[in-house]
Design a protein around this motif. Structure first.
Motif, mmCIF file in Angstrom:
data_model
loop_
_atom_site.group_PDB
_atom_site.id
_atom_site.type_symbol
_atom_site.label_atom_id
_atom_site.label_comp_id
_atom_site.label_asym_id
_atom_site.label_seq_id
_atom_site.Cartn_x
_atom_site.Cartn_y
_atom_site.Cartn_z
ATOM 1 N N VAL A 103 -44.080 -18.387 -4.502
ATOM 2 C CA VAL A 103 -44.803 -19.038 -3.405
ATOM 3 C C VAL A 103 -46.114 -18.385 -3.597
ATOM 4 O O VAL A 103 -46.476 -17.354 -3.567
ATOM 5 N N ASP A 104 -47.337 -19.493 -3.904
ATOM 6 C CA ASP A 104 -48.576 -18.997 -4.017
ATOM 7 C C ASP A 104 -49.490 -19.551 -3.147
ATOM 8 O O ASP A 104 -49.729 -20.439 -3.442
ATOM 9 N N GLY A 105 -49.708 -18.787 -2.103
ATOM 10 C CA GLY A 105 -50.685 -19.367 -0.886
ATOM 11 C C GLY A 105 -49.985 -20.590 -0.470
ATOM 12 O O GLY A 105 -48.825 -20.599 0.096
ATOM 13 N N ALA A 106 -50.565 -21.688 -0.460
ATOM 14 C CA ALA A 106 -50.235 -22.960 0.013
ATOM 15 C C ALA A 106 -49.382 -23.592 -0.925
ATOM 16 O O ALA A 106 -48.530 -24.694 -0.578
ATOM 17 N N ASN A 107 -49.241 -23.082 -2.132
ATOM 18 C CA ASN A 107 -48.229 -23.813 -3.045
ATOM 19 C C ASN A 107 -46.846 -23.043 -3.130
ATOM 20 O O ASN A 107 -47.084 -22.038 -3.244
ATOM 21 N N GLU A 108 -45.740 -23.931 -3.580
ATOM 22 C CA GLU A 108 -44.633 -23.077 -4.259
ATOM 23 C C GLU A 108 -43.991 -24.031 -5.100
ATOM 24 O O GLU A 108 -44.305 -25.193 -5.278
ATOM 25 N N TYR A 109 -43.455 -23.446 -6.223
ATOM 26 C CA TYR A 109 -42.665 -23.928 -7.189
ATOM 27 C C TYR A 109 -41.591 -23.249 -7.916
ATOM 28 O O TYR A 109 -41.379 -22.166 -7.289
ATOM 29 N N THR A 110 -40.678 -23.857 -8.342
ATOM 30 C CA THR A 110 -39.534 -23.397 -8.802
ATOM 31 C C THR A 110 -39.682 -22.968 -10.496
ATOM 32 O O THR A 110 -40.577 -23.545 -11.382
ATOM 33 N N ILE A 111 -39.446 -21.742 -10.793
ATOM 34 C CA ILE A 111 -39.277 -21.558 -12.359
ATOM 35 C C ILE A 111 -38.047 -22.008 -12.842
ATOM 36 O O ILE A 111 -36.910 -21.750 -12.781
ATOM 37 N N ASP A 112 -38.416 -22.982 -13.897
ATOM 38 C CA ASP A 112 -37.581 -23.734 -14.115
ATOM 39 C C ASP A 112 -37.372 -23.606 -15.716
ATOM 40 O O ASP A 112 -38.103 -23.240 -16.690
ATOM 41 N N THR A 113 -36.212 -24.264 -16.171
ATOM 42 C CA THR A 113 -36.076 -24.015 -17.824
ATOM 43 C C THR A 113 -35.226 -25.289 -18.098
ATOM 44 O O THR A 113 -34.247 -25.632 -17.482
#
Length: 422
Positions: A368-378
């Motif tokens: 989670v980066d402020g208003a953004n979120e993302y998955t660490i994908d491979t």
């Protein structure tokens, strides 16, 4: 690590000023742009990626385990791949017992392990009345199997709860919790959940004097209990008041950590923060998935259970492994790095989880980066946000590129058959 890139992308997509947008669509765009930048930097650093590279992931070989207590010690090492703690020496036991006996009302620490070993240290005569030991971290009482009457029972046979191949009094517990402990006392039939303290070995032997004889207790954790009892129907003078010396029953607890084995893997991750450091220590965790044999096969189905051991957190943004924020699990603030040579040093955190597959790559790692979120994908043939390797492989120190720690890492990128850690 702080994501300077993230702010630039945020502005590029106009997320700072737009309203009524499709958040999921914008999140996907954000992650795709971030991945593209990361992929470009990764190839520049390590060379072209083998298009068939699966980055060490694949189905784990699942051992069998019975829930709660595992009394058959033959399973601990050979089947589960556990690092069984060595027996305590008399000198270690005496040093620990003396400290608890002479230290009144100490301030302890908290540890969070759902799979752990319990080993007997010592007890006073009051321990004979402490007829059951509980861990209670889940909000209910779980009996620490075979720990009764201030002891762990005789060393005779497997059915008694211990295996004769081990000379000490030890038991392995699964799916329980070290977040809280308690005991039941037989005199007044009372149960107490606030009469214990957990003390690290460094507090007991701060100068590590025992290391001189190869008996260091550094890195060990000990639980001490303070006895109390009373009968509602008995005279007041029959009551045993607390003295706040936690020596009436002392045990050692050790997380159920894995040895290198076919059914265990280590995951090292980049949080796509400061793209280009490639230390792969933003979170490091071990995974084991087990096939559980029910105690009562007539009423229960075989099912799988997983264990995650959090080892390190080099990132400084909120990062979640299977829904658990790693800094919170380690007991530190989000901006504090853990076990990477720059920040805090913390004990491993052992977590239970319900696996959705036999592939550790399916465990969600989210940032989670402020208003953004993302998955660490491979994904196969794409620059990995995380990779899998044997649990014997150490992670890099903070800001140390993985290819400096393992010079064959670039060769592994080009050829998956290369074992970069050898």
């Amino acid at each position: 690590m702080k994501k300077f890139l993230g702010f630039a992308l945020l502005a590029a997509f106009g997320l700072g000023s737009c309203t009524n947008i499709d958040f999921e669509e914008e999140r996907i765009k954000y992650q795709e742009a971030l991945q593209a930048k990361y992929n470009e930097a990764f190839v520049q650093e390590f060379g072209q990626i083998n298009p068939n590279h699966n980055w060490g992931f694949g189905d784990l070989v699942a051992p069998n385990v019975t829930r709660a207590a595992v009394p058959n010690a033959n399973q601990w090492g050979s089947e589960f791949g556990l690092d069984v703690p060595a027996p305590l020496t008399d000198n270690q036991k005496n040093t620990v017992t003396a400290w608890f006996t002479n230290t009144k009302n100490p301030t302890g620490v908290a540890v969070s392990w759902e799979n752990y070993f319990a080993q007997q240290v010592s007890s006073t005569t009051y321990g004979q009345n402490m007829d059951e030991l509980y861990d209670a971290g889940h909000g209910y009482t779980d009996h620490v199997f075979n720990f009764n009457r201030g002891d762990c029972g005789p060393n005779d046979n497997v059915n008694n709860g211990r295996d004769p191949q081990y000379s000490d009094k030890i038991q392995y517990m699964t799916g329980q919790s070290t977040k809280a402990f308690g005991y039941h006392e037989s005199v007044g039939q009372n149960t107490y959940f606030d009469h214990y303290v957990i003390i690290p070995g460094e507090m007991i032997d701060p100068t590590d004097a025992l290391a001189a004889t190869g008996e260091s207790i550094k890195g060990m954790y000990f639980v001490g209990f303070d006895y109390e009892s009373y009968k509602n129907w008995a005279p007041e003078e029959d009551r045993v008041e607390r003295d706040f010396y936690f020596n009436d029953w002392i045990i050692k607890i050790t997380p159920g950590l894995f040895l290198p084995s076919s059914n265990t893997t280590r995951i090292m991750c980049e949080d796509l923060g400061v793209i280009g450091d490639f230390d792969f220590n933003d979170v490091v965790f071990d995974v084991q998935i087990k096939q559980v044999v029910p105690a009562n096969q007539a009423n229960e189905w075989y099912h799988s259970e997983g264990t995650i051991v959090l080892r390190a957190a080099g990132g400084t943004l909120p990062l979640y492994v299977n829904g658990v924020e790693v800094h919170e699990a380690f007991g530190v603030e989000t901006n504090v790095m853990v076990n990477t040579g720059n920040g805090a040093t913390c004990a491993p955190v052992v977590l239970a989880f319900e696996p959705t597959s036999w592939d550790a790559n399916d465990i969600e790692v989210k940032v989670v980066d402020g208003a953004n979120e993302y998955t660490i994908d491979t994904k196969r043939g794409v620059a990995p946000g995380k990779f899998a390797c044997p649990v014997s492989v150490n992670w890099s120190s903070e800001r140390v590129n993985i290819k400096e720690t393992y010079p064959k890492f670039s060769s592994w990128v080009a050829d998956p058959n290369v074992k970069f850690w050898e």
